[in-house]
Design a protein around this motif. Structure first.
Motif, short mmCIF file in Angstrom:
data_model
loop_
_atom_site.label_atom_id
_atom_site.label_comp_id
_atom_site.label_asym_id
_atom_site.label_seq_id
_atom_site.Cartn_x
_atom_site.Cartn_y
_atom_site.Cartn_z
N LEU A 112 0.85 -1.19 0.00
CA LEU A 112 0.00 0.00 0.00
C LEU A 112 0.88 1.24 0.00
CD1 LEU A 112 -2.65 1.55 0.28
CD2 LEU A 112 -2.46 1.30 2.76
N LEU A 113 0.68 2.11 -1.00
CA LEU A 113 1.41 3.36 -1.08
C LEU A 113 0.53 4.47 -0.52
CD1 LEU A 113 2.93 2.94 -4.67
CD2 LEU A 113 4.02 2.47 -2.46
N ALA A 114 0.95 5.01 0.62
CA ALA A 114 0.24 6.11 1.27
C ALA A 114 1.27 7.20 1.55
CB ALA A 114 -0.44 5.63 2.55
N THR A 115 1.94 7.61 0.50
CA THR A 115 3.11 8.48 0.62
C THR A 115 2.77 9.96 0.77
OG1 THR A 115 3.24 8.37 -1.81
CG2 THR A 115 4.71 6.94 -0.57
N GLY A 116 1.50 10.33 0.68
CA GLY A 116 1.08 11.68 1.00
C GLY A 116 1.57 12.73 0.02
N VAL A 117 1.69 13.94 0.52
CA VAL A 117 2.06 15.10 -0.29
C VAL A 117 3.16 15.88 0.42
CG1 VAL A 117 -0.24 15.30 -1.31
CG2 VAL A 117 0.31 16.59 0.77
N ARG A 118 3.75 16.82 -0.31
CA ARG A 118 4.73 17.73 0.26
C ARG A 118 4.36 19.16 -0.14
NH1 ARG A 118 6.91 15.23 -4.18
NH2 ARG A 118 7.87 16.55 -5.79
N PRO A 119 4.77 20.16 0.64
CA PRO A 119 4.38 21.53 0.31
C PRO A 119 4.95 21.99 -1.02
CG PRO A 119 5.22 21.38 2.57
CD PRO A 119 5.53 20.07 1.89
N ARG A 120 4.16 22.73 -1.76
CA ARG A 120 4.66 23.38 -2.97
C ARG A 120 5.50 24.57 -2.56
NH1 ARG A 120 3.18 27.19 -7.00
NH2 ARG A 120 1.35 27.89 -5.84
N ARG A 121 6.69 24.67 -3.12
CA ARG A 121 7.61 25.74 -2.74
C ARG A 121 7.67 26.80 -3.83
NH1 ARG A 121 10.85 24.69 1.72
NH2 ARG A 121 10.41 22.64 2.63
N LEU A 122 7.83 28.03 -3.39
CA LEU A 122 7.91 29.16 -4.31
C LEU A 122 9.37 29.49 -4.60
CD1 LEU A 122 5.20 31.50 -2.75
CD2 LEU A 122 4.96 29.96 -4.71
N PRO A 123 9.73 29.66 -5.87
CA PRO A 123 11.12 29.98 -6.22
C PRO A 123 11.60 31.25 -5.50
CG PRO A 123 9.84 29.47 -8.19
CD PRO A 123 8.86 29.58 -7.06
N GLY A 124 12.74 31.14 -4.85
CA GLY A 124 13.34 32.30 -4.20
C GLY A 124 12.76 32.66 -2.85
N ILE A 125 11.67 32.00 -2.45
CA ILE A 125 11.05 32.31 -1.16
C ILE A 125 11.54 31.27 -0.16
CG2 ILE A 125 8.90 32.79 0.06
CD1 ILE A 125 9.45 34.61 -2.35
N GLN A 126 12.66 31.56 0.46
CA GLN A 126 13.27 30.61 1.39
C GLN A 126 14.17 31.36 2.36
OE1 GLN A 126 15.45 27.99 -1.16
NE2 GLN A 126 16.86 29.55 -1.87
N GLY A 127 14.60 30.66 3.39
CA GLY A 127 15.45 31.26 4.41
C GLY A 127 15.18 30.63 5.76
#
Length: 428
Positions: A112-127
């Motif tokens: 069973l694959l229940a691997t979920g999701v990950r947040p979508r990231r915005l280019p350059g919006i990090q730190g």
């Protein structure tokens, strides 16, 4: 009940529900749950609310108690990730999270694959002070920064963004929300609900900037973050929280030749394109017989119910998953709930008063209610959850009339009940 080894990949609520479902169905073989986080399966909804506010701690998040896995002989492989699925041989390659390719092999009879999701990231919006909350570790880091913050910027007025904003306000923070759309929730809940929710946030002092996206963030020498928007807004804050959607974790499945398209494709029973491989939860794009198409739904309740249902499919069950969707979101003293399916767009039938922030917006089609979204009217949502799976007839006028008891519109099996027109009828 047949034996063998059933492997669940994913440590979220869908995976935990599947493990319980296997044991509840009497499966006596091995059950192995592989999770890429070091934590046993836990509930995510409190992360943006009670946990973030310090009202709930990590030991109160578990889907099951630690002793349940031991007592039910469910093996937990935590802090581990699946790097390869060999469907021909019926085995996985598993390595410690953070390590490269390679690792140990794990044979399976059912997967069973229940691997979920990950947040979508915005280019350059990090730190360091920019957060994309998803996991309990993410929430813990955000909680630490939030405790010392005075000013918070939230990017995206979706459910995560709005819940974090409400929690931050409750902690006494000044909050600014940037939302690119002029009306949030336009596609998912409709503009009426979107406007009501924004009104709620503004009444609590949130500075909501609609029609503005964040273009750039930069840390300053003083330890703050300077935020620049597409509308020309420039402000400094202590913490930035980004909630702009999620992406399904399908890469390993796709590499194995399992059908994917905005999620892992399954039939109505949870079976993928390959025998002995199944999918459930946020990552599954499952065919829904009620709506006649494949849908991927990122709802906690759906994930739990799908996980339990697909567990029975893995043991030879042939029933289709046709339950209506339901979700909720707590923001301040208000609760938003939805049941069924809301078409896009839809002309709502309104019961209650949006100005008073206590109303329901119904989706109606040719005499049937197909879905509802509600602010502080939980009874309406509960009744619609029952109606959408039952034969019924209702007019737009009846839906709008608070005096009409919605649950009375559905026939009662084996006894007389009232039709939408008020006549007595008997179902045989």
């Amino acid at each position: 009940m047949r034996r063998g080894r059933q492997v669940i990949v994913g440590g979220g609520v869908a995976g935990a529900a599947a493990a319980r479902g296997l044991r509840d169905a009497g499966f006596e073989g091995e059950v192995v749950l592989v999770g890429d986080e070091p934590h046993r399966p836990y509930e995510r909804p409190p992360l943006s609310k009670g946990f973030l506010a310090g009202e709930v701690e990590e030991d109160g998040l578990g889907v099951e108690s630690p002793g349940w896995y031991r007592d039910q002989d469910v093996e937990l492989l935590l802090g581990a990730r699946v790097t390869e699925i060999d469907t021909a041989a019926g085995r996985l390659t598993v390595s410690a999270t953070g390590e490269g390719e390679g690792g140990s092999t794990l044979p399976y009879d059912g997967l069973l694959l229940a691997t979920g999701v990950r947040p979508r990231r915005l280019p350059g919006i990090q730190g360091e002070r920019v957060h994309y909350p998803r996991t309990v570790d993410d929430a813990r880091a955000l909680r630490a920064h939030l405790a010392a913050a005075d000013r918070v910027v939230v990017v995206g007025a979706g459910f995560i963004g709005c819940e974090v904003a409400a929690t931050a306000v409750g902690l006494g923070k000044a909050v600014t929300v940037f939302e690119p759309d002029t009306v949030p929730f336009r596609r998912t809940l409709g503009p009426l609900v979107g406007r009501a929710l924004i009104g709620i946030h503004r009444s609590h002092g949130v500075d909501v900037r609609l029609g503005e996206a964040v273009r750039d963030v930069a840390e300053t020498a003083s330890g703050t973050v300077r935020v620049t928007s597409t509308g020309g807004t420039r402000l400094e804050c202590d913490v930035v929280v980004v909630g702009v959607g999620a992406r399904p974790n399908t890469e390993v499945a796709a590499a194995a030749g399992i059908g994917v398209d905005d999620g892992i494709l399954t039939d109505a029973r949870g079976r993928t394109s390959h025998p002995d491989v199944y999918a459930a939860g946020d990552v599954a794009r499952q065919y829904h017989p009620r709506y006649g198409e494949r849908l991927r739904v990122e709802h906690h309740d759906t994930a739990a119910r799908q996980g339990a249902h697909v567990a029975r499919t893995m043991l030879g069950g042939d029933a289709e998953f046709a339950e209506p969707f339901w979700f909720w979101s707590d923001q301040y003293e208000h609760t938003v709930q939805s049941a069924g399916r809301l078409p896009e767009p839809f002309e709502p039938v309104v019961r209650g008063d949006p100005a008073e922030r206590s109303f329901s917006a119904f989706a109606w089609d040719d005499g049937r209610v197909t879905g509802v979204v509600s602010v502080d009217r939980p009874r309406d949502v509960l009744d619609v959850r029952r109606l959408v799976v039952a034969e019924h007839r209702v007019t737009r006028e009846q839906l709008a009339d608070p005096a009409v008891v919605l649950r009375h519109l559905a026939p009662r099996r084996g006894s007389g009940s009232r039709t939408a027109a008020g006549r007595r009828t008997t179902e045989v």
